[in-house]
Design a protein around this motif. Structure first.
Motif, PDB file in Angstrom:
ATOM      1  N   ASN A   1       0.820  -1.209   0.000  1.00 10.99           N
ATOM      2  CA  ASN A   1       0.000   0.000   0.000  1.00 10.99           C
ATOM      3  C   ASN A   1       0.852   1.257   0.000  1.00 10.99           C
ATOM      4  OD1 ASN A   1      -2.486  -1.350   0.034  1.00 10.99           O
ATOM      5  ND2 ASN A   1      -2.413  -1.599   2.241  1.00 10.99           N
ATOM      6  N   GLN A   2       1.949   1.209   0.724  1.00 12.13           N
ATOM      7  CA  GLN A   2       2.848   2.362   0.785  1.00 12.13           C
ATOM      8  C   GLN A   2       3.395   2.733  -0.581  1.00 12.13           C
ATOM      9  OE1 GLN A   2       6.431   1.946   0.337  1.00 12.13           O
ATOM     10  NE2 GLN A   2       6.737   4.158   0.463  1.00 12.13           N
ATOM     11  N   ALA A   3       3.692   1.743  -1.410  1.00 15.38           N
ATOM     12  CA  ALA A   3       4.362   1.983  -2.689  1.00 15.38           C
ATOM     13  C   ALA A   3       3.564   2.876  -3.625  1.00 15.38           C
ATOM     14  CB  ALA A   3       4.655   0.643  -3.373  1.00 15.38           C
ATOM     15  N   LEU A   4       2.241   2.861  -3.517  1.00  9.95           N
ATOM     16  CA  LEU A   4       1.405   3.616  -4.447  1.00  9.95           C
ATOM     17  C   LEU A   4       1.113   5.041  -3.981  1.00  9.95           C
ATOM     18  CD1 LEU A   4      -1.230   0.885  -5.428  1.00  9.95           C
ATOM     19  CD2 LEU A   4       0.876   1.516  -6.627  1.00  9.95           C
ATOM     20  N   GLU A   5       1.249   5.302  -2.677  1.00 17.87           N
ATOM     21  CA  GLU A   5       0.864   6.618  -2.152  1.00 17.87           C
ATOM     22  C   GLU A   5       1.672   7.771  -2.745  1.00 17.87           C
ATOM     23  OE1 GLU A   5      -1.813   7.467  -0.184  1.00 17.87           O
ATOM     24  OE2 GLU A   5      -2.339   5.409  -0.728  1.00 17.87           O
ATOM     25  N   PRO A   6       3.009   7.675  -2.834  1.00 19.53           N
ATOM     26  CA  PRO A   6       3.761   8.789  -3.424  1.00 19.53           C
ATOM     27  C   PRO A   6       3.371   9.063  -4.880  1.00 19.53           C
ATOM     28  CG  PRO A   6       5.225   7.341  -2.210  1.00 19.53           C
ATOM     29  CD  PRO A   6       3.916   6.632  -2.305  1.00 19.53           C
ATOM     30  N   ILE A   7       3.024   8.022  -5.626  1.00 20.32           N
ATOM     31  CA  ILE A   7       2.624   8.192  -7.022  1.00 20.32           C
ATOM     32  C   ILE A   7       1.356   9.034  -7.104  1.00 20.32           C
ATOM     33  CG2 ILE A   7       1.882   6.988  -9.122  1.00 20.32           C
ATOM     34  CD1 ILE A   7       3.549   4.588  -8.208  1.00 20.32           C
ATOM     35  N   LYS A   8       0.476   8.908  -6.123  1.00 17.90           N
ATOM     36  CA  LYS A   8      -0.801   9.621  -6.130  1.00 17.90           C
ATOM     37  C   LYS A   8      -0.725  11.017  -5.519  1.00 17.90           C
ATOM     38  CE  LYS A   8      -2.954   6.241  -3.984  1.00 17.90           C
ATOM     39  NZ  LYS A   8      -4.059   5.454  -3.357  1.00 17.90           N
ATOM     40  N   THR A   9       0.403  11.342  -4.856  1.00 15.29           N
ATOM     41  CA  THR A   9       0.524  12.613  -4.145  1.00 15.29           C
ATOM     42  C   THR A   9       1.081  13.703  -5.049  1.00 15.29           C
ATOM     43  OG1 THR A   9       0.899  11.403  -2.077  1.00 15.29           O
ATOM     44  CG2 THR A   9       1.515  13.729  -2.112  1.00 15.29           C
ATOM     45  N   LEU A  10       0.405  14.837  -5.078  1.00 16.94           N
ATOM     46  CA  LEU A  10       0.745  15.923  -6.007  1.00 16.94           C
ATOM     47  C   LEU A  10       2.199  16.335  -5.928  1.00 16.94           C
ATOM     48  CD1 LEU A  10      -1.369  19.020  -6.884  1.00 16.94           C
ATOM     49  CD2 LEU A  10       0.975  19.363  -6.129  1.00 16.94           C
ATOM     50  N   GLU A  11       2.701  16.690  -4.743  1.00 16.40           N
ATOM     51  CA  GLU A  11       4.059  17.217  -4.612  1.00 16.40           C
ATOM     52  C   GLU A  11       5.135  16.165  -4.808  1.00 16.40           C
ATOM     53  OE1 GLU A  11       1.635  19.233  -1.243  1.00 16.40           O
ATOM     54  OE2 GLU A  11       1.747  17.281  -2.246  1.00 16.40           O
ATOM     55  N   GLU A  12       4.808  14.916  -4.545  1.00 12.21           N
ATOM     56  CA  GLU A  12       5.834  13.881  -4.573  1.00 12.21           C
ATOM     57  C   GLU A  12       6.108  13.374  -5.986  1.00 12.21           C
ATOM     58  OE1 GLU A  12       5.715  10.932  -1.445  1.00 12.21           O
ATOM     59  OE2 GLU A  12       4.395  12.199  -0.255  1.00 12.21           O
ATOM     60  N   MET A  13       5.096  12.769  -6.629  1.00 10.67           N
ATOM     61  CA  MET A  13       5.331  12.201  -7.956  1.00 10.67           C
ATOM     62  C   MET A  13       4.234  12.517  -8.974  1.00 10.67           C
ATOM     63  SD  MET A  13       6.877   8.429  -6.911  1.00 10.67           S
ATOM     64  CE  MET A  13       7.381   7.996  -8.581  1.00 10.67           C
ATOM     65  N   ARG A  14       3.019  12.803  -8.527  1.00  6.85           N
ATOM     66  CA  ARG A  14       1.907  12.955  -9.470  1.00  6.85           C
ATOM     67  C   ARG A  14       2.010  14.224 -10.296  1.00  6.85           C
ATOM     68  NH1 ARG A  14      -3.167  15.417  -8.887  1.00  6.85           N
ATOM     69  NH2 ARG A  14      -2.962  15.537  -6.612  1.00  6.85           N
ATOM     70  N   GLY A  15       2.271  15.356  -9.658  1.00  4.62           N
ATOM     71  CA  GLY A  15       2.264  16.622 -10.369  1.00  4.62           C
ATOM     72  C   GLY A  15       0.838  17.122 -10.601  1.00  4.62           C
ATOM     73  N   ALA A  16       0.721  18.267 -11.257  1.00  3.33           N
ATOM     74  CA  ALA A  16      -0.574  18.924 -11.412  1.00  3.33           C
ATOM     75  C   ALA A  16      -1.280  18.584 -12.717  1.00  3.33           C
ATOM     76  CB  ALA A  16      -0.389  20.439 -11.305  1.00  3.33           C
ATOM     77  N   THR A  17      -0.642  17.825 -13.606  1.00  2.09           N
ATOM     78  CA  THR A  17      -1.228  17.595 -14.931  1.00  2.09           C
ATOM     79  C   THR A  17      -2.217  16.437 -14.961  1.00  2.09           C
ATOM     80  OG1 THR A  17       0.646  16.190 -15.560  1.00  2.09           O
ATOM     81  CG2 THR A  17       0.795  18.545 -16.100  1.00  2.09           C
ATOM     82  N   ILE A  18      -2.163  15.557 -13.962  1.00  2.76           N
ATOM     83  CA  ILE A  18      -3.050  14.390 -13.936  1.00  2.76           C
ATOM     84  C   ILE A  18      -3.759  14.347 -12.589  1.00  2.76           C
ATOM     85  CG2 ILE A  18      -3.232  11.889 -14.215  1.00  2.76           C
ATOM     86  CD1 ILE A  18      -0.568  11.942 -15.684  1.00  2.76           C
ATOM     87  N   GLU A  19      -5.068  14.129 -12.595  1.00  5.98           N
ATOM     88  CA  GLU A  19      -5.831  14.070 -11.354  1.00  5.98           C
ATOM     89  C   GLU A  19      -5.500  12.798 -10.577  1.00  5.98           C
ATOM     90  OE1 GLU A  19      -9.782  14.381 -12.868  1.00  5.98           O
ATOM     91  OE2 GLU A  19      -9.792  16.570 -12.763  1.00  5.98           O
ATOM     92  N   ASP A  20      -5.639  12.883  -9.253  1.00  5.03           N
ATOM     93  CA  ASP A  20      -5.203  11.771  -8.411  1.00  5.03           C
ATOM     94  C   ASP A  20      -5.964  10.479  -8.686  1.00  5.03           C
ATOM     95  OD1 ASP A  20      -7.571  12.712  -7.389  1.00  5.03           O
ATOM     96  OD2 ASP A  20      -6.929  12.694  -5.289  1.00  5.03           O
ATOM     97  N   HIS A  21      -7.254  10.569  -9.094  1.00  7.67           N
ATOM     98  CA  HIS A  21      -8.018   9.344  -9.338  1.00  7.67           C
ATOM     99  C   HIS A  21      -7.689   8.703 -10.683  1.00  7.67           C
ATOM    100  CE1 HIS A  21     -10.502  12.428 -11.356  1.00  7.67           C
ATOM    101  NE2 HIS A  21     -10.897  11.447 -12.140  1.00  7.67           N
TER     102      HIS A  21
END
Length: 390
Positions: free
Chosen positions: A157-177
């Protein structure tokens, strides 16, 4: 006159006896942890039943860990903030995730950046395979507590959280869902990843999916362990593994109350505590934690030599500063203006850290360092992007 003097001295004697009895009761009430409350790490890792390890799965997870294809802008990887040379953490107060350039202390935001620093200090991935472990109890890797606020359980579960977090890996171009779906679609278009997933999850009709992605990363992270510190050797029976000074530091660690929270083989009770640690200045807003009580998880004390700065906000650059902070807390001083005295955990206010103990405790903490862990960085990743990120 002699009678008055006698009454005076009898009164003093009774008061002194009463004070002695009170001090004796206080000493009896004070529970001092022993070395049995600590412990050596197991030499082997326990894997979840639905995610047994394999060489193919670990290799796939290693590639994914260092590949920026997992981030929204393809500019940051897991390894950006969890670098092998820094014990799979990094030498920054709080991390720069997306829209960042460079590594280590040279990392900076790109021009025209609108993304904030990551909210909290980057915790080490090393030994997270043992998160939540306690002495003489079965270990369940699926319920292992993760993050400073315990918001996830288990490395999968931990491995996916940073990917979904804006500041960490997701960025502003793709929505978290949508981010996980987007990442999986990208990976399916890369032939080398299709082959790696098919080998790691043989027999599955569509092995490239976000669950298998998390399982592969978790399998790799469970290989990142350091279980042979001099303290571990001492606990396994080598009485010469620690020097006399280090043993004195161990005793000071126990007597001052450090082990009330920093206990077990990972030197953490993995519970939330309010200490009044000052906020990082990298963010405008205050960080009250998940429960809004300014309580954060007790961090491990293993391999601290490589993971400065310390605490959830990264505000303390040295171990001496951390211990001086605890001395201040016990003395009633609160460094975070948003925290009231009644909120501070009594386990911290009742500590007995003195300046004279600090150097001895630090000497002991250095016996918890083990540099013999996997640090190999792949020369390339299947996406063809820069290993580790920009």
């Amino acid at each position: 006159m002699p009678r008055i003097c006698l009454l005076f001295f009898l009164t003093l004697f009774c008061l002194a006896c009463g004070q002695d009895r009170r001090e004796l009761r206080q000493r009896k009430d004070k529970v001092v942890e022993t070395i049995a409350d600590l412990g050596a790490l197991p030499k082997e890792v326990t894997h979840p039943k639905d995610n047994p390890s394999s060489a193919e799965k670990v290799e796939l997870g290693r590639m994914l860990f260092f590949d920026p294809v997992l981030s929204g802008n393809k500019d940051v990887s897991c390894a950006t903030c969890h670098q092998p040379e820094f014990n799979y953490a990094e030498f920054l107060e709080t991390s720069i995730g997306v829209n960042g350039l460079g590594t280590g202390s040279n990392r900076r935001f790109a021009a025209n950046n609108t993304i904030q620093f990551v909210k909290r200090n980057s915790q080490s991935v090393l030994n997270t395979a043992f998160n939540g472990i306690t002495n003489n109890q079965p270990y369940d890797p699926e319920s292992a507590p993760m993050f400073w606020d315990l918001r996830a359980k288990g490395l999968e579960n931990q491995a996916l959280e940073p990917i979904k977090t804006l500041e960490e890996m997701r960025g502003a171009t793709i929505e978290d869902h949508r981010i996980l779906e987007e990442i999986v679609e990208r990976i399916r278009k890369i032939p080398a990843y299709n082959q790696l997933f098919s080998k790691a999850f043989a027999g599955e009709p569509q092995p490239v999916n976000h669950k298998n992605l998390s399982k592969a990363i978790a399998a790799y992270e469970r290989t990142l362990i350091a279980t042979n510190t001099r303290f571990d050797q001492y606990m396994r029976g080598d009485s010469n593994a620690l020097s006399t000074g280090e043993k004195e530091g161990l005793n000071a660690f126990l007597v001052t109350g450090c082990a009330k929270c920093h206990s077990g083989p990972m030197f953490s009770d993995f519970k939330l505590h309010t200490l009044g640690v000052p906020d990082t200045e990298n963010r405008k807003e205050t960080d009250a934690g998940a429960t809004k009580k300014y309580d954060f998880r007790t961090p491990t004390l293993r391999n601290l030599r490589y993971t400065a700065p310390y605490m959830h906000s990264g505000k303390f650059a040295t171990l001496d500063q951390v211990l001086l902070f605890y001395e201040d807390v016990a003395g009633g001083k609160i460094l975070n203006p948003h925290v009231k005295s009644g909120q501070i955990d009594t386990l911290a206010t009742h500590m007995d850290v003195n300046f004279k103990d600090i150097s001895r405790i630090v000497e002991f903490l250095n016996t918890l360092n083990d540099d013999e862990f996997h640090k190999t960085v792949p020369t390339s990743v299947p996406s063809g992007l820069r290993v580790g990120g920009l």
